[in-house]
Design a protein around this motif. Structure first.
Motif, short mmCIF file in Angstrom:
data_model
loop_
_atom_site.label_atom_id
_atom_site.label_comp_id
_atom_site.label_asym_id
_atom_site.label_seq_id
_atom_site.Cartn_x
_atom_site.Cartn_y
_atom_site.Cartn_z
N ASN A 161 0.82 -1.21 0.00
CA ASN A 161 0.00 0.00 0.00
C ASN A 161 0.85 1.26 0.00
OD1 ASN A 161 0.95 -0.54 2.59
ND2 ASN A 161 -0.75 0.49 3.59
N LYS A 249 -2.98 -10.83 7.37
CA LYS A 249 -4.39 -10.86 7.07
C LYS A 249 -4.81 -12.27 6.64
CE LYS A 249 -8.00 -8.67 4.35
NZ LYS A 249 -8.35 -7.70 3.30
N GLN A 324 -13.62 9.51 4.31
CA GLN A 324 -14.83 8.81 4.71
C GLN A 324 -15.41 9.36 6.01
OE1 GLN A 324 -14.23 4.57 4.82
NE2 GLN A 324 -13.16 4.52 2.87
N ASP A 460 -11.96 0.81 7.14
CA ASP A 460 -11.23 -0.42 6.82
C ASP A 460 -9.87 -0.04 6.25
OD1 ASP A 460 -10.38 -2.94 6.28
OD2 ASP A 460 -11.74 -3.29 4.59
N HIS A 461 -8.81 -0.21 7.04
CA HIS A 461 -7.47 0.19 6.62
C HIS A 461 -6.79 -0.88 5.75
CE1 HIS A 461 -7.39 3.80 9.06
NE2 HIS A 461 -7.86 3.10 10.09
N GLU A 463 -8.34 -2.28 3.03
CA GLU A 463 -9.15 -2.43 1.83
C GLU A 463 -8.32 -2.52 0.55
OE1 GLU A 463 -11.66 0.92 1.52
OE2 GLU A 463 -10.02 2.39 1.41
N PHE A 464 -7.02 -2.22 0.62
CA PHE A 464 -6.19 -2.35 -0.58
C PHE A 464 -5.99 -3.80 -0.96
CE2 PHE A 464 -3.55 -1.87 3.21
CZ PHE A 464 -2.71 -2.96 3.13
N TRP A 465 -6.23 -4.74 -0.03
CA TRP A 465 -6.28 -6.17 -0.36
C TRP A 465 -7.73 -6.53 -0.65
CZ3 TRP A 465 -2.51 -6.96 4.14
CH2 TRP A 465 -1.19 -7.08 3.65
N GLU A 466 -8.14 -6.44 -1.88
CA GLU A 466 -9.54 -6.66 -2.22
C GLU A 466 -9.85 -8.12 -2.49
OE1 GLU A 466 -10.40 -4.13 -5.48
OE2 GLU A 466 -10.24 -2.26 -4.31
#
Length: 467
Positions: A161, A249, A324, A460-461, A463-466
């Motif tokens: 990220n 994760k 957000q 959601d920190h 979210e770059f892993w979709e």
């Protein structure tokens, strides 16, 4: 005897095959010669045989000495390892290389709340196995050797990220052990896009993720084996680094990240942003003590409004960005500006009411009075005009200067009473408005405190892993 010239001694024995030829020639000569000559030939043959047998161990020693390395120093060993040109990753049978990271030294450099970016510095020691760089300690009596980084393959870390990441070697050399273990250290400066939760600004606290990984695809590549994390220089500006943890994760080895816990030091933002707005509102509350009839309250309130607008223009670069979770302090400034303008308008209306007894503007009130007089005159009939004229002539005879003075004083007293009634009515309305104004401020203070400390906005920190 058969000898050839060469070497420092001037003469050296022939090879074994040449020696056999010489012996065979001497034997033929011995057969054709006399007995005395035969004895001499036998003696010569025995001598050459002894010489040949004596040369055998010498050749063996020479061949054994050629099997040993010509040098055993560290520099010589380093040259041997460099000559292997190990510039590609270690190729294990499983197509996997484990990169050990025993300790990460972490440091927060800055937190940009305007652009929502987070900058940090990491010192990452690395360790991995490369069998091609091992050696036999019985030949080279050294347990470790130093090699230049440019001649040996080293792993490359990347931040998933990261907006901008730079990685440099901690030193131009690395350490290699005899079993093929390589130790090295890299220094990384990375800027990640972290949407910090600023909803409770300046009492904000949140987390930022730094996804630290290496290349791997289809189960082949490199995997990181982390150890511990330590922090240095926890205080950076208005932000405090409370803790740093290592997580993965979904338990996946290719999704490792540092979970950085941040908390804002609210003293400076509170003193520079929140406190001035509170003081301006308190000054506006105190302006209700100024009398309505005098021209002091309205100029004071106008100055407060202009001062607050100027205050916002000066500090607009210090306000955090959106995202957000928009900071609640923006809504606070908007409320303060609206309440100041409404308070100024209320004072202007009540000042008009206290002075003229009506909320209509002066021009409209005068025209209204003239219309009422014209309407009354039109209602008077022609028959009444004669009666009015007779009474007016009788009153003119009876008027004296004293009566005129009395009428003037009565008229002035009536006007003063009317103004007093209007002023008292305006003061009552002003008191009611002040109570409403104070109640609104108290309710707002309770609401803003609740949202500042009792409410949170979730982000959601990862979210770059979709996928």
């Amino acid at each position: 005897m058969c000898f050839v010239a060469g070497g420092r001694s001037g003469m050296r024995p022939m090879d074994h095959s040449v020696l056999k030829c010489c012996l065979f020639s001497l034997f033929l000569q011995t057969v054709s010669a006399s007995g005395t000559q035969s004895n001499v030939a036998i003696t010569i043959i025995q001598t050459l045989s002894n010489t040949a047998s004596a040369n055998q161990p010498s050749n063996t020693a020479t061949s054994s000495s050629a099997a040993t390395p010509s040098c055993t120093t560290r520099r010589c060993l380093a040259s041997v390892l460099i000559a292997k040109e190990a510039l590609s990753p270690p190729q294990s049978p499983r197509c996997i290389s484990i990169i050990r990271v025993p300790l990460i030294v972490y440091e927060t450099l800055s937190v940009d709340t305007k652009n929502l970016r987070f900058e940090s510095r990491l010192e990452v020691p690395l360790s991995w196995e490369d069998p091609d760089l091992s050696w036999d300690t019985s030949v080279y009596h050294h347990d470790m050797v130093v090699l230049p980084v440019s001649k040996i393959w080293t792993p490359e870390l990347h931040v998933t990220n990261g907006v901008q990441t730079t990685m440099k070697h901690g030193n131009k050399d690395l350490l290699v052990h005899s079993n093929g273990t390589v130790e090295h250290m890299v220094i990384m400066n990375t800027v990640v896009g972290c949407e910090v939760n600023l909803y409770n600004y300046p009492f904000a606290s949140d987390f930022c993720a730094i996804a630290l990984n290496v290349w791997a695809i289809s189960g082949c590549g490199m995997f990181l084996n982390f150890g511990n994390v330590s922090t240095t220089s926890a205080n950076r500006g208005d932000w405090l680094t409370e803790a740093v943890e290592l997580n993965a994760k979904g338990g996946r080895d290719d999704r490792n990240y540092l979970w950085v816990s941040l908390k804002m030091r609210s003293e400076n933002p509170f003193l520079s942003l929140v406190l001035p707005s509170i003081l301006i509102i308190l000054a506006d509350v105190g302006s209700f003590a100024l009398p309505l009839g005098e021209s002091k309250r309205i100029p004071f309130k106008v100055k407060l409004v202009l001062s607050f607008i100027m205050f916002l223009n000066i500090l607009k670069d210090l306000l955090p960005g959106g995202g957000q979770c928009s900071p609640i302090i923006r809504k606070h400034f908007c409320f303060c500006l609206v309440i100041l303008v409404l308070s100024t308008l209320q004072s202007m209306v009540l000042t008009r009411l206290a002075k003229c007894g009506t909320l209509w503007p002066c021009s409209l009130s005068k025209s209204k009075d003239s219309l009422l007089k014209d309407t009354d005159n039109e209602e008077v009939s022609k028959s009444d005009i004669t009666v009015i004229k007779l009474k007016a002539s009788e009153e003119e005879k009876m008027n004296t200067p004293l009566q005129k003075v009395v009428k003037f004083l009565n008229k002035m007293a009536a006007q003063d009473q009317k103004k007093a009634r209007c002023h008292r009515f305006a003061n009552k309305v002003d008191l009611i408005c002040f109570c409403i104004y104070l109640t609104v401020l108290i309710v707002y203070a309770v609401v803003i405190l609740f949202f500042s400390f009792g409410s949170r906005c979730e982000i959601d920190h990862l979210e770059f892993w979709e996928y």
